[in-house]
Design an enzyme around this catalytic site. Structure first.
Site, PDB file in Angstrom:
ATOM      1  CE  LYS A 125      -4.496   0.718  -0.034  1.00  0.00           C
ATOM      2  NZ  LYS A 125      -5.481  -0.070  -0.785  1.00  0.00           N
ATOM      3  CG  ASP A 165      -7.193   3.432  -1.253  1.00  0.00           C
ATOM      4  OD1 ASP A 165      -7.444   2.220  -1.173  1.00  0.00           O
ATOM      5  OD2 ASP A 165      -7.484   4.243  -0.350  1.00  0.00           O
TER       6      ASP A 165
END
Length: 450
Positions: A125, A165
């Site tokens: 991430k 995201d």
């Protein structure tokens, strides 16, 4: 102090002040006890200690110039958590709340989410504490180019493939991909969530929302029910929420709420999805403007939310789809949902329910789909985009959607069957965590101490 408790205590010393990360680790490790009790080799191989530490953490400054000519500086991150199953895979988040703890929690969750898909992808991430809201396209382009000027050397189609995201959509991915291509001279599938014009996949935008609804339908199917006629609460107003609402309508359910940073919107007769798309995807404005068209709808501003939770969960409904952000659904919210007759929660966001809220859902015996299982449709379709890029093919919407639907069914089945294997029938939290962990841990053991 137990083995797991000591691991968490050591983690808090080595990674201080990262509350969301601790929460994610505790949620996973606590559910692994039945597995660890019967499989001592995981402890002998120190899998727990190894899996909670990222393989690599990258932090860097991102200097850029705004439209006034002033220099701004943000902080960028990429946490490459685990590559036992394949190249690192996980999104980039641009939001003021981004910090090391947030990125690590998201990356840790991504390991198990990606493992559950059955596809060859590891967990990662990243992001930055940059807020794209209110910024011009030129400012966002300059920020993305500066961000990629550092990150490009750490990513690639066979080592780390980022996606979008919160705050990172096709526009931002386009600017970052352009800079990557400029710096490397290579045109390759280093990002997913790309425009359809240059290597993107159909259904990728819809995938996380669609997947959360497919997962919900599978949970209900096991109980002899379905989504037809269900009234549903949805939080968020980005891609996940919008396309969860779209799929709910397609399956005969009625979404009656959504939310954004301005507040919560409730429309008893059903959300007008076309209008929401115009407001959020077209004009990028607040949900408050929905009231101009539908004065009978109710908009509750953030400053009027209950002190113990979120307004979106205080309405009567059959099902709830948290699709906004972490810890948006508290214990008080969970109690309100249960008291109002909610029989299903399917998480489109990452860790949107607090630990106490999850316990309440499990104790009540409702159908509860944890985020790492229910929202895995996005990353699954990202991998399908990678496959299309690698083979230089383009699949139809129906082909990708059918593959997504089957992947979500497989995730549900493996989580459900694993829960039964460990005598916790219906506990998909435990089932998903053990199934995901076991796949990653076994691969780590086979690859040696690396």
């Amino acid at each position: 102090m137990t083995y797991i408790q000591k691991t968490i205590a050591d983690l808090k010393c080595s990674s201080p002040a990262q509350a969301e990360f601790y929460q994610a680790v505790e949620e996973v490790l606590s559910s692994l006890e039945p597995l660890l009790e019967t499989n001592s080799h995981y402890r002998k191989q120190a899998i727990i200690q190894r899996i909670v530490e990222p393989e690599r953490q990258i932090m860097f400054r991102v200097p850029w110039v705004d439209d006034k000519g002033d220099i701004q500086v943000n902080k960028g991150y990429r946490v490459e958590f685990n590559s036992a199953l394949g190249p690192y895979k996980g999104g980039l988040r641009f939001h003021p709340s981004v910090n090391a703890g947030i990125v690590k929690f998201l990356g840790f969750e991504q390991i198990f989410k990606n493992a559950l898909t059955g596809l060859p992808i590891g967990g990662a991430k990243g992001g930055a504490n940059f807020d794209p809201r209110g910024r011009s396209d030129a400012e966002i382009m300059r920020f993305c180019q500066s961000f990629m000027s550092e990150l490009y050397r750490h990513i690639g189609p066979t080592c780390d493939v980022p996606a979008g995201d919160i705050g990172v959509g096709a526009r931002e991915i386009g600017y970052m991909f352009g800079q990557y291509k400029r710096l490397t001279g290579r045109y390759e599938g280093v990002f997913t969530g790309k425009s359809l014009l240059w290597g993107g996949s159909l259904v990728r935008k819809e995938a996380t929302g669609y997947g959360a609804v497919y997962f919900a339908d599978y949970m209900l199917e096991e109980r002899g029910d379905n989504l037809q006629g269900k009234r549903c609460l949805v939080s968020g107003a980005g891609n996940v929420a919008i396309y969860a609402m779209e799929k709910l309508y397609q399956l005969g359910a009625t979404p009656v709420s959504c939310s954004d940073s301005s507040g919560t919107l409730y429309h008893e007769s059903g959300i007008d999805l076309r209008l929401i798309k115009r407001l959020k995807e077209g004009r990028r404005c607040d949900l408050l403007e929905y009231i101009d068209t539908y004065p009978e709808a109710v908009h509750t501003p953030v400053n009027e939310y209950p002190a113990d939770g979120h307004s979106v969960w205080r309405y009567v409904a059959d099902a709830a789809f948290p699709c906004a952000t972490q810890n948006e659904l508290t214990l008080a919210d969970a109690k309100a949902l249960l008291e109002n007759g909610c029989q299903l929660v399917s998480e489109g966001a990452n860790m949107p329910s607090t630990h106490e809220a999850v316990d309440a859902f499990l104790a009540a015996g409702i159908a509860y789909g944890p985020g790492k299982a229910a929202n895995a449709g996005g990353v699954a379709t990202s991998q399908l985009e990678m496959a299309q890029n690698a083979s230089m093919q383009t699949w139809t919407f129906e082909q990708v959607d059918q593959r997504l639907k089957q992947i979500m069914k497989n995730i549900f089945l493996v989580a459900s069957e694993t829960a039964k294997e460990f005598d916790h029938d219906g506990n998909l939290v435990l089932g998903a965590n053990i199934a995901g962990f076991r796949r990653v841990a076994d691969a780590m053991i086979q690859q040696g101490v690396v």
